[in-house]
Design an enzyme around this catalytic site. Structure first.
Site, PDB file in Angstrom:
ATOM      1  N   ARG A 100      33.873  22.185   7.043  1.00 25.46           N
ATOM      2  CA  ARG A 100      34.206  20.863   7.571  1.00 25.46           C
ATOM      3  C   ARG A 100      35.649  20.496   7.226  1.00 25.46           C
ATOM      4  O   ARG A 100      36.149  20.851   6.165  1.00 25.46           O
ATOM      5  CB  ARG A 100      33.248  19.811   6.986  1.00 25.46           C
ATOM      6  CG  ARG A 100      31.810  19.983   7.444  1.00 25.46           C
ATOM      7  CD  ARG A 100      30.897  19.000   6.754  1.00 25.46           C
ATOM      8  NE  ARG A 100      30.755  19.298   5.331  1.00 25.46           N
ATOM      9  CZ  ARG A 100      29.972  18.621   4.505  1.00 25.46           C
ATOM     10  NH1 ARG A 100      29.263  17.589   4.946  1.00 25.46           N
ATOM     11  NH2 ARG A 100      29.882  18.957   3.241  1.00 25.46           N
ATOM     12  N   ASP A 116      38.563  17.176   7.158  1.00 21.16           N
ATOM     13  CA  ASP A 116      38.619  15.723   7.027  1.00 21.16           C
ATOM     14  C   ASP A 116      39.400  15.077   8.167  1.00 21.16           C
ATOM     15  O   ASP A 116      40.047  15.767   8.977  1.00 21.16           O
ATOM     16  CB  ASP A 116      39.280  15.344   5.700  1.00 21.16           C
ATOM     17  CG  ASP A 116      38.461  15.766   4.498  1.00 21.16           C
ATOM     18  OD1 ASP A 116      37.229  15.845   4.628  1.00 21.16           O
ATOM     19  OD2 ASP A 116      39.058  16.020   3.434  1.00 21.16           O
ATOM     20  N   ARG A 119      44.920  19.705  -0.455  1.00 18.02           N
ATOM     21  CA  ARG A 119      45.848  18.578  -0.491  1.00 18.02           C
ATOM     22  C   ARG A 119      46.189  18.185  -1.925  1.00 18.02           C
ATOM     23  O   ARG A 119      47.326  17.783  -2.213  1.00 18.02           O
ATOM     24  CB  ARG A 119      45.266  17.401   0.278  1.00 18.02           C
ATOM     25  CG  ARG A 119      45.179  17.645   1.788  1.00 18.02           C
ATOM     26  CD  ARG A 119      44.275  16.639   2.469  1.00 18.02           C
ATOM     27  NE  ARG A 119      44.725  15.272   2.250  1.00 18.02           N
ATOM     28  CZ  ARG A 119      43.989  14.200   2.546  1.00 18.02           C
ATOM     29  NH1 ARG A 119      42.769  14.346   3.053  1.00 18.02           N
ATOM     30  NH2 ARG A 119      44.457  12.998   2.323  1.00 18.02           N
TER      31      ARG A 119
END
Length: 271
Positions: free
Chosen positions: A50, A52, A205
């Site tokens: 998945r 974001d 990130r």
């Protein structure tokens, strides 16, 4: 029933991430609506990983089961007819769907994956570029790539990545195997390439944010190793913006014979 794997590319800027939600404003929602329209029957998909809100994919891999008989190019062209411009099926391939008592013979987009590769594209220039809005991160302070490489080298191998894990992460274990980290300067862009068996929520990130602290001189390279040892998210840098993050490639055993693309960088990364 047949099992079909798809290679899906998307610009994540308009969407609330990959996983479907009640508002139906996600990549998975749009893909399943397009599949159902083409197949004239509901189709549920499973993805390799998945992403974001705001995160892009050069090659996401999904699978679904269907009783419909179509050639693979029909799946590509037909489904793309019903997708918005920001999402496209790049390839389709029939894969094995084994009985429940022999799962090792069955292809699964998530569980058959051996590694995932992400790129993070960072525009390093005193002035932001409106042409890269939503497509690359930005920092105006000069970055020392060699310092960042020295810091990143400490991340290679199997580690507890709690310091780089989102508080919302639902993974059972923070231990992951980091197989590769490359940091390259291409013009005014700094491109991070990270490859691991799996990633925690916001892990890439968070890694980029801390490496930027090293690159701009705010922290020393050995600080990265200290963060790993301390296992405290509060000690690391803030989560970096999603704009420059791309799911680039999913590694599978060659036996599945997927027509995967290289996941190469786009030319504008060198701006």
């Amino acid at each position: 029933m047949k099992r079909i794997a798809l290679g899906v590319q998307y610009d994540g800027s308009p969407w609330n991430g990959y996983q479907k939600q009640l508002d139906r404003h996600t990549v998975q929602d749009q893909l399943e609506i397009a599949l159902a329209t083409f197949a004239r029957a509901p189709i549920a998909t499973t993805c390799a990983g998945r992403t974001d809100t705001g995160v892009h994919a050069l090659e996401q891999v999904v699978h679904f089961d269907t009783g419909l008989t179509r050639d693979m190019q029909s799946w590509v062209r037909g489904v793309n007819t019903f997708l918005p411009d920001s999402i496209a099926v790049r390839w389709a391939s029939e894969v094995p769907a084994a009985p429940a008592d022999a799962p090792q013979l069955e292809f699964h987009a998530r569980f058959s994956a051996r590694a995932r590769t992400y790129h993070y594209v960072l525009y390093n220039h005193p002035v932001r570029s409106p042409l890269l809005a939503g497509k690359a991160g930005w920092t105006f302070r000069p970055l020392d790539v060699e310092r960042m490489r020295e810091g990143a080298a400490q991340l290679i191998g199997q580690h507890d990545f709690t310091a780089f894990r989102s508080a919302q992460c639902q993974a059972k274990s923070p231990v992951k195997h980091m197989q590769e980290i490359r940091i390259e300067r291409i013009g005014h862009a700094v491109v991070f390439t990270v490859r691991a068996n799996a990633f925690l929520h916001h892990m890439v990130r968070n890694l980029v944010g801390s490496l930027v602290y090293v690159g701009n001189g705010r922290q020393q390279p050995d600080w990265i190793g200290q963060l790993l040892r301390e296992r405290d998210r509060h000690l690391a840098a803030p989560t970096f913006m999603p704009d420059g993050l791309y799911l680039a490639h999913i590694d599978y055993d060659p036996k599945w014979q997927l027509p995967q693309e290289a996941g190469s960088l786009l030319p504008w990364f060198a701006l």
